[in-house]
Design an enzyme around this catalytic site. Structure first.
Site, PDB file in Angstrom:
ATOM      1  N   ILE A 153       0.835  -1.201   0.000  1.00 34.13           N
ATOM      2  CA  ILE A 153       0.000   0.000   0.000  1.00 34.13           C
ATOM      3  C   ILE A 153       0.868   1.249   0.000  1.00 34.13           C
ATOM      4  O   ILE A 153       0.632   2.182  -0.779  1.00 34.13           O
ATOM      5  CB  ILE A 153      -0.952  -0.005   1.207  1.00 34.13           C
ATOM      6  CG1 ILE A 153      -1.937  -1.172   1.103  1.00 34.13           C
ATOM      7  CG2 ILE A 153      -1.714   1.315   1.290  1.00 34.13           C
ATOM      8  CD1 ILE A 153      -2.790  -1.381   2.345  1.00 34.13           C
ATOM      9  N   ARG A 232      -4.037   1.683  10.637  1.00 32.11           N
ATOM     10  CA  ARG A 232      -4.666   1.195  11.854  1.00 32.11           C
ATOM     11  C   ARG A 232      -4.768   2.348  12.851  1.00 32.11           C
ATOM     12  O   ARG A 232      -3.835   3.136  13.018  1.00 32.11           O
ATOM     13  CB  ARG A 232      -3.861   0.043  12.475  1.00 32.11           C
ATOM     14  CG  ARG A 232      -4.006  -1.285  11.735  1.00 32.11           C
ATOM     15  CD  ARG A 232      -5.407  -1.854  11.873  1.00 32.11           C
ATOM     16  NE  ARG A 232      -5.581  -3.125  11.185  1.00 32.11           N
ATOM     17  CZ  ARG A 232      -6.049  -3.253   9.950  1.00 32.11           C
ATOM     18  NH1 ARG A 232      -6.374  -2.160   9.250  1.00 32.11           N
ATOM     19  NH2 ARG A 232      -6.199  -4.448   9.408  1.00 32.11           N
ATOM     20  N   GLU A 261     -12.504   2.355  17.096  1.00 35.69           N
ATOM     21  CA  GLU A 261     -13.514   2.189  16.054  1.00 35.69           C
ATOM     22  C   GLU A 261     -14.378   0.942  16.208  1.00 35.69           C
ATOM     23  O   GLU A 261     -15.474   0.869  15.638  1.00 35.69           O
ATOM     24  CB  GLU A 261     -12.859   2.158  14.671  1.00 35.69           C
ATOM     25  CG  GLU A 261     -12.047   0.914  14.385  1.00 35.69           C
ATOM     26  CD  GLU A 261     -11.469   0.909  12.969  1.00 35.69           C
ATOM     27  OE1 GLU A 261     -11.793  -0.023  12.230  1.00 35.69           O
ATOM     28  OE2 GLU A 261     -10.709   1.823  12.622  1.00 35.69           O
TER      29      GLU A 261
END
Length: 330
Positions: A153, A232, A261
Site C-alpha cells: 500500500i 490502523r 472504532e
C-alpha cells in the site's frame, strides 16, 4: 466445510456467495467476542474482520468447538492472539494484499478533499451558496510527502504522490529497492516528520508502532502539516492529536481508522447519541476529515478478498497452506 462469518454485512454475503463453489456459509451480523462465540455451533472455519476479538479466551472457546482454522478477510491481524491459536493447533490465514491501490487511492482522496475542501464546496453549492470564501487550498505539486511504511500500500501511495510532482521521502525498517530506483529517499522517522508537508501512515500495528504518532512525534512535524492515517487507528494517540489540533500546530487530519472504532465503524448510529467523546471532539474541527474504514471498499478489493479467502481454505484442506497468506500453521 462449514464457514461461519462474523461482523458480516450485505456486501460480504454478496461477494462470498458469488465466488463460493462448495462451502456451506453461515453469516452473523454481530462481531465475534467472548459474548457472541456461543453463536458458533458446528463450523470448522470462522471468517472474521478487523473488529472481531480473537483473544486467548475466545480462541480457547473456538478450539473447544472444534474450529480448525481462522480465516481473516483482511490484512491486519493485531486483533488475533497468534500464540493462543498456535497453542490450540488452530491455523490462521489472512488476505495480505487484496487491493493496495484501493487504500492508497483513498489516502489520496483524503488529502485532496482536506486540501481543496470539496466536501464543503459540495454542501455549499447544494444550498445555493457559490462563495469561495475560506475554501483556499494549496498546490500539492512540489510539496514533500512522507510515507511511513512502504509495503504494497505504501509503495502504491508513494508512486501516486511521485506522479503529482512531489518530493517523496519514506521510512521503513526494510527499504524497498524499487522505490529507491524511483527516486524516493529513505530517511529516519524524525527527519521524515520534520521535512514533510504531508505525512501518510501505511505500516501495520505492532508493539513497536503502537501510538507511533504521539505528543513527542507530533512536535517534530512541520507547523500546519497534514497527517493521514488509512492503516490502523492504534498508530495514532488521539488525545495528543486533539491537543495538537487545538494549538494549531497540526494543520489537517484525515483518518479512515480510529483506535476505538470497534464500537462504531460499519454500523449506523445516525439516530443515536454517540458516546465516544474523543471522536465527537475530532468531528468538531473544520480541518479534520473522518471516513469509517472504507479505504479497502472497491469492487476489485471485495472480489480479491473472497477469492483469496476461499483459496486459503482450499489450501488448508489440501495441506498446502501458502506461506504468503499464513500466519499460524496447524
Amino acid at each position: 466445510m462449514k464457514i461461519s462469518f462474523f461482523s458480516s454485512k450485505s456486501y460480504d454475503r454478496d461477494y462470498f456467495a458469488r465466488f463460493n463453489t462448495h462451502y456451506q456459509l453461515k453469516f452473523y451480523d454481530t462481531a465475534l467476542s467472548l459474548e457472541s462465540v456461543d453463536l458458533l455451533t458446528d463450523s470448522q472455519v470462522v471468517c472474521v474482520f478487523v473488529n472481531d476479538q480473537l483473544n486467548a479466551e475466545v480462541i480457547a472457546q473456538l478450539a473447544a468447538k472444534n474450529v480448525k482454522i481462522i480465516a481473516l478477510r483482511c490484512a491486519g491481524f493485531n486483533n488475533v492472539d497468534l500464540e493462543a491459536a498456535k497453542a490450540h493447533g488452530i491455523a490462521v490465514v489472512r488476505v495480505p494484499a487484496y487491493s493496495p491501490h484501493a487504500v492508497a487511492e483513498h489516502a489520496v482522496a483524503l488529502i485532496m478533499t482536506l486540501n481543496r475542501k470539496t466536501h464543503k464546496a459540495y454542501n455549499r453549492v447544494r444550498e445555493g451558496n457559490f462563495s469561495l470564501e475560506r475554501l483556499t487550498g494549496f498546490d500539492i505539486f512540489g510539496k514533500t510527502v512522507g510515507v511511513v511504511g512502504t509495503g504494497k500500500i505504501g509503495e502504491a501511495f508513494a508512486g501516486i504522490m511521485k506522479g503529482f510532482g512531489c518530493r517523496v521521502v519514506a521510512y521503513d525498517i526494510q527499504p524497498h529497492p524499487d522505490l529507491i530506483a524511483l527516486g524516493i529517499e529513505y530517511v529516519p522517522l524524525n527527519e521524515l516528520l520534520a521535512a514533510s508537508d504531508i505525512v501518510s501512515l501505511h505500516c501495520p500495528l505492532t508493539p513497536q508502532t503502537n501510538r507511533l504518532i504521539n505528543e513527542e512525534t507530533l512536535q517534530l512535524m512541520k507547523p500546519n502539516a497534514m497527517l493521514i492515517n488509512t492503516s490502523r487507528g492504534g498508530l495514532v494517540d488521539t488525545k495528543a492529536v486533539i491537543k495538537s489540533l487545538k494549538t494549531g500546530h497540526l494543520g489537517y487530519l484525515g483518518i479512515d481508522v480510529y483506535e476505538q472504532e470497534a464500537d462504531l465503524f460499519f454500523n449506523d448510529f445516525s439516530e443515536s447519541i454517540i458516546q465516544d467523546d474523543m471522536l465527537m471532539r475530532l468531528m468538531s474541527f473544520p480541518n479534520v476529515l473522518i471516513t469509517s474504514h472504507q479505504g479497502f471498499f472497491t469492487e476489485e478489493a471485495l472480489c480479491q478478498i473472497a477469492q483469496v479467502t476461499f483459496q486459503n481454505l482450499q489450501d488448508f484442506e489440501a495441506g498446502t497452506l501458502n506461506p504468503a497468506t499464513t500466519l499460524v500453521k496447524p
